[in-house]
Scaffold this motif. Structure first.
Motif, PDB file in Angstrom:
ATOM      1  N   ARG A   1       0.858  -1.180   0.000  1.00 53.12           N
ATOM      2  CA  ARG A   1       0.000   0.000   0.000  1.00 53.12           C
ATOM      3  C   ARG A   1       0.895   1.231   0.000  1.00 53.12           C
TER       4      ARG A   1
ATOM      5  N   GLY B   1       0.917   5.541   0.341  1.00 51.27           N
ATOM      6  CA  GLY B   1       0.260   6.805   0.634  1.00 51.27           C
ATOM      7  C   GLY B   1       1.196   7.960   0.317  1.00 51.27           C
TER       8      GLY B   1
ATOM      9  N   GLN C   1      -1.554   5.751   3.687  1.00 49.30           N
ATOM     10  CA  GLN C   1      -1.107   4.413   3.299  1.00 49.30           C
ATOM     11  C   GLN C   1      -2.015   3.344   3.872  1.00 49.30           C
TER      12      GLN C   1
ATOM     13  N   TYR D   1      -5.157   3.553   4.294  1.00 45.90           N
ATOM     14  CA  TYR D   1      -6.429   3.557   3.576  1.00 45.90           C
ATOM     15  C   TYR D   1      -6.304   3.042   2.144  1.00 45.90           C
ATOM     16  N   ALA D   2      -5.089   2.850   1.677  1.00 45.89           N
ATOM     17  CA  ALA D   2      -4.891   2.412   0.294  1.00 45.89           C
ATOM     18  C   ALA D   2      -5.281   0.949   0.136  1.00 45.89           C
TER      19      ALA D   2
ATOM     20  N   GLY E   1      -2.441  -0.392  -4.324  1.00 46.40           N
ATOM     21  CA  GLY E   1      -2.918   0.934  -4.698  1.00 46.40           C
ATOM     22  C   GLY E   1      -2.050   2.052  -4.183  1.00 46.40           C
ATOM     23  N   VAL E   2      -2.183   3.206  -4.844  1.00 46.77           N
ATOM     24  CA  VAL E   2      -1.504   4.437  -4.456  1.00 46.77           C
ATOM     25  C   VAL E   2      -2.576   5.494  -4.211  1.00 46.77           C
ATOM     26  N   VAL E   3      -2.625   6.049  -2.993  1.00 49.18           N
ATOM     27  CA  VAL E   3      -3.616   7.065  -2.669  1.00 49.18           C
ATOM     28  C   VAL E   3      -2.898   8.361  -2.317  1.00 49.18           C
TER      29      VAL E   3
ATOM     30  N   GLN F   1      -6.816   9.798 -11.838  1.00 46.78           N
ATOM     31  CA  GLN F   1      -7.213   9.712 -10.444  1.00 46.78           C
ATOM     32  C   GLN F   1      -8.720   9.572 -10.326  1.00 46.78           C
TER      33      GLN F   1
ATOM     34  N   VAL G   1      -9.654  11.537  -0.011  1.00 41.72           N
ATOM     35  CA  VAL G   1      -8.596  10.631  -0.466  1.00 41.72           C
ATOM     36  C   VAL G   1      -8.863  10.253  -1.909  1.00 41.72           C
TER      37      VAL G   1
ATOM     38  N   ARG H   1      -7.418   7.941  -5.349  1.00 42.12           N
ATOM     39  CA  ARG H   1      -6.557   6.842  -5.781  1.00 42.12           C
ATOM     40  C   ARG H   1      -6.023   7.115  -7.189  1.00 42.12           C
TER      41      ARG H   1
END
Length: 297
Positions: free
Chosen positions: A120, A122, A155, A157-158, A162-164, A179, A196, A198
Motif C-alpha cells: 500500500r 500513501g 497508506q 487507507y490504500a 494501490g496508491v492514494v 485519479q 482521499v 486513488r
C-alpha cells in the motif's frame, strides 16, 4: 525597499550558523508498506524472511532513487521517502506518485521465491522542517511536520497494490496521472475530514484550458509573436525560450502565443505542442517543460 535588522553586537553576527542547517520546505512524503506482513512472516522460515526483506527493500529503495526520492527511515516493513528535500522544480509530487506506481510493478516483476508481495502506498504534500545536512538516504528524522503523519495514515487507507494521495498532491499531479475519488477520511487531531484519491495510472497529457483573460505579459507576448512571424517570413528557424519558475505562467503565455499567431500573410500557421514530464534518472534527463513548436506557413 531595503529592510535592516538591528543586532546586539558584531559577535552575535559572527556567531550565527551559516549555511542555515534547517529550512521550512514544501515536500512530498511517500509511505509504502507490505500488505499482510505479520501473517506472511509467521508462516515463513527466518531465512526466507531475510530473503524476502532484501528483495523488498532493495526494490523499493532502487525505485525511489531513480525518481529522486530520499529514503528517510524504515519503520518495520514500511519505508518513508521524501521528494523535494533538497530543492523543488514543481514535479516532486509527480515523481513520488510515479515511484509509488512503479514500486508495485517492480515487485510484481520480481517475486521473492513463491511469494508475491503487495504493498500500500500513501502520498501527501505539505510543509515540513528539513534538516538539510541529514536529508539523505537513511537520514532518520531529517523532516518534521504533520504531513508525515498524513502520508502514513493515507497508506493505511490504500487498497492492496494501490496508491492514494491527499488533496494537495492530487492538485499537483492533475492532468499528469489518472485519479478517482476513493473516500473521505477522518484523522485523529484534524478538525476537517480529508478527501482521499486513488491514482490509477499515468495519463496522456492534455493541454491546459485557459478561460480567463490574460493579465499583463503583453510585452512578452508581442516580442514572442514578432519572433515567430519573422521566422515564417524569412523561412529561417528562430529560437524563442520562455523561462520562469513553476506557476509563473509559461504555459498560459504559450497558449496565448498560438492564438496570437494563427495566420501570417494570409497563410494558416500550424502549431505542434509537446509536453514532457520528468523521467527516472538514468533513462532521460529530467525536463520540467519541453515545448517545441513546429511552424508551417
Amino acid at each position: 525597499m531595503l529592510i535592516t535588522t538591528p543586532v546586539g553586537s558584531r559577535e552575535a553576527v559572527s556567531a550565527a550558523r551559516w549555511p542555515v542547517p534547517e529550512e521550512r520546505r514544501t515536500v512530498t512524503v511517500l509511505f509504502v508498506d507490505i500488505v499482510g506482513s505479520t501473517g506472511l512472516v509467521e508462516r515463513l522460515d527466518p531465512e526466507d524472511v531475510r530473503t524476502l526483506q532484501r528483495a523488498y527493500f532493495g526494490t523499493v529503495s532502487g525505485v525511489l532513487r531513480r525518481w529522486r526520492g530520499v529514503v528517510e527511515k524504515y519503520v518495520g516493513d514500511a519505508v518513508m521517502a521524501l521528494f523535494g528535500a533538497h530543492g523543488c522544480d514543481g514535479f516532486d509530487a509527480y515523481r513520488a506518485v510515479r515511484a509509488g506506481l512503479e514500486i508495485q510493478a517492480a515487485l510484481d516483476r520480481r517475486p521473492a521465491g513463491d511469494t508475491r508481495l503487495r504493498v500500500r502506498v500513501g502520498v501527501a504534500t505539505g510543509e515540513v522542517l528539513v534538516d538539510l545536512t541529514g536529508a539523505h538516504d537513511g537520514g532518520h528524522g531529517a523532516a518534521s511536520g504533520a504531513v508525515i503523519t498524513t502520508a502514513a495514515r493515507l497508506q493505511e487507507y490504500a487498497p492492496p497494490g494501490g496508491v492514494v494521495v491527499c488533496p494537495t498532491t492530487r492538485r499537483a499531479v492533475a492532468g499528469l496521472v489518472e485519479q478517482r475519488p476513493l473516500a473521505t477520511m477522518t484523522m485523529a487531531g484534524k478538525a476537517e475530514p480529508l478527501d482521499v484519491w486513488r491514482v490509477t495510472g499515468v495519463s496522456r497529457h492534455r493541454p491546459a484550458r485557459h478561460h480567463g483573460p490574460l493579465m499583463g505579459r503583453r510585452r512578452e507576448l508581442a516580442d514572442a509573436a514578432d519572433e515567430v512571424v519573422r521566422a515564417l517570413r524569412e523561412r529561417r528557424p528562430r529560437w524563442v525560450s520562455l523561462v520562469g519558475p513553476p506557476g509563473s505562467g509559461r504555459s498560459r503565455l504559450l497558449h496565448e502565443l498560438t492564438r496570437a499567431v494563427s495566420r501570417v500573410d494570409g497563410a494558416e500557421v500550424r502549431w505542434c505542442v509537446a509536453h514532457c514530464p520528468p523521467y527516472p534518472d538514468g533513462e532521460l534527463a529530467p525536463l520540467a517543460d519541453l515545448v517545441r513548436a513546429l511552424l508551417t506557413p
